[in-house]
Design a protein around this motif. Structure first.
Motif, short mmCIF file in Angstrom:
data_model
loop_
_atom_site.label_atom_id
_atom_site.label_comp_id
_atom_site.label_asym_id
_atom_site.label_seq_id
_atom_site.Cartn_x
_atom_site.Cartn_y
_atom_site.Cartn_z
N HIS A 1 0.83 -1.21 0.00
CA HIS A 1 0.00 0.00 0.00
C HIS A 1 0.86 1.26 0.00
O HIS A 1 0.61 2.21 -0.75
CB HIS A 1 -0.91 -0.03 1.23
N ASN A 2 1.92 1.25 0.81
CA ASN A 2 2.80 2.41 0.86
C ASN A 2 3.59 2.57 -0.43
O ASN A 2 3.88 3.69 -0.87
CB ASN A 2 3.75 2.29 2.05
N ILE A 3 3.96 1.45 -1.06
CA ILE A 3 4.67 1.51 -2.34
C ILE A 3 3.80 2.17 -3.40
O ILE A 3 4.26 3.02 -4.17
CB ILE A 3 5.08 0.09 -2.77
N THR B 1 9.92 9.37 -1.05
CA THR B 1 11.33 9.23 -0.72
C THR B 1 12.09 8.66 -1.91
O THR B 1 11.52 8.30 -2.93
CB THR B 1 11.51 8.29 0.48
N ASP B 2 13.40 8.57 -1.77
CA ASP B 2 14.22 7.99 -2.83
C ASP B 2 14.00 6.49 -2.97
O ASP B 2 14.22 5.91 -4.02
CB ASP B 2 15.70 8.26 -2.57
N ILE B 3 13.59 5.85 -1.89
CA ILE B 3 13.35 4.40 -1.91
C ILE B 3 11.86 4.19 -2.02
O ILE B 3 11.13 4.27 -1.04
CB ILE B 3 13.89 3.73 -0.63
N LYS B 4 11.37 3.93 -3.23
CA LYS B 4 9.93 3.86 -3.45
C LYS B 4 9.45 2.46 -3.78
O LYS B 4 8.25 2.22 -3.84
CB LYS B 4 9.55 4.77 -4.62
N GLY B 5 10.34 1.52 -4.04
CA GLY B 5 9.92 0.26 -4.63
C GLY B 5 9.86 -0.91 -3.67
O GLY B 5 9.87 -0.77 -2.45
N TYR B 6 9.79 -2.08 -4.30
CA TYR B 6 9.74 -3.34 -3.56
C TYR B 6 11.13 -3.70 -3.05
O TYR B 6 12.10 -3.71 -3.81
CB TYR B 6 9.26 -4.46 -4.47
N SER B 7 11.21 -4.05 -1.79
CA SER B 7 12.44 -4.67 -1.31
C SER B 7 12.50 -6.08 -1.88
O SER B 7 11.50 -6.65 -2.33
CB SER B 7 12.44 -4.74 0.22
#
Length: 271
Positions: free
Chosen positions: A31-33, A228-234
């Motif tokens: 959801h946050n992604i 943020t700069d980190i927007k994707g799936y881990s």
């Protein structure tokens, strides 16, 4: 005898992902992604809502979207009446405002009394649940229940575009396996091309498709509504997507013969 998958709960044979606590945790992180991909927004449709307006959330899952959408509008002095539906109640929240009504319903067969009642309808990520016939039924039902001048927003992912799958050494093999599963279950992967035509043919006007790109790999971003700069799936969350499809993969059973074989394939594709 072919090994059968264990412990995951699937609400429907048509939907390729489970409906259990593990999946609830995954979709809440996802959801946050999605919000990050939309620049911190819960929706992109230019809605103009007022107190008492009725909103439909299809494929509610844990209800996280409805809960946040309700609170966001209430902070602006707008109290909405939200119907949140899913084919299973397994992931519904235990506590929620009384103005949010959770019910077991399907987007392909909504209650008759909902004719022309919703100002806004929001649906997210049903690509793994609907085939061509069901998509046409769903779009027809959305048109029936939305009020003239209202908005429908469908948030989907390209399920067959594997150009970004080069995460691990077996990504290509996993992509081939998943594409085979889609063929067996008649999943329509290219929804950005498919859905606009279905919507127009059904009678919707001003149909717009907005494309966003989400990276795979790196750290998981768990800061809600902050771009943020980190927007994707881990890598871990990406792995959970495909582990959730263990049941349907083993049922089709053409490319892997054991659960452990499938788990190893996913592991090598997500690291």
């Amino acid at each position: 005898m072919r090994e059968q998958p264990s412990f995951r709960y699937y609400a429907s044979k048509q939907y390729l992902l489970p409906a259990d606590n593990i999946e609830t945790n995954r979709v809440n992180a996802q959801h946050n992604i999605v919000n990050n991909a939309l620049n911190g927004r819960l929706h992109v449709a230019p809605t103009s809502l007022t107190t008492g307006d009725r909103v439909l959330e299809s494929a509610a899952g844990s209800g996280i979207w409805a809960l946040e959408f309700f609170e966001q509008n209430r902070a602006d002095g707008i109290v909405l009446d939200i119907e949140s539906i899913d084919i299973s109640s397994a992931q519904f929240p235990c506590a929620h405002p009384p103005q949010i009504h959770f019910s077991v319903n399907s987007i392909v067969n909504l209650p008759n009394e909902w004719d022309n009642v919703f100002v806004f309808a929001h649906q997210r990520l049903l690509v793994l649940a609907l085939n061509d016939c069901l998509w046409h039924s769903a779009v027809s039902e959305l048109l029936r229940v939305i009020r003239p001048g209202g908005w429908v927003e469908l948030v989907e992912i390209e399920a067959r575009d594997f150009r970004s799958w080069s995460v691990g050494r077996n990504s290509t093999k996993l992509a081939s396996l998943i594409n085979g599963l889609y063929d067996e279950t008649t999943v329509i992967g290219n929804l950005s091309v498919y859905l606009p035509e279905v919507l127009k043919n059904a009678g919707f006007v001003y149909v717009v498709c907005e494309t966003k790109y989400v990276p795979i790999g790196g750290e998981e971003d768990d800061t809600p509504h902050q771009v943020t700069d980190i927007k994707g799936y881990s890598s871990e969350l990406w792995r959970e997507v495909w582990m959730g499809m263990e049941g349907p993969v083993m049922e089709v059973g053409k490319a892997v013969k054991t659960v452990e074989e499938y788990k190893a394939l996913v592991q090598d594709s997500a690291t």
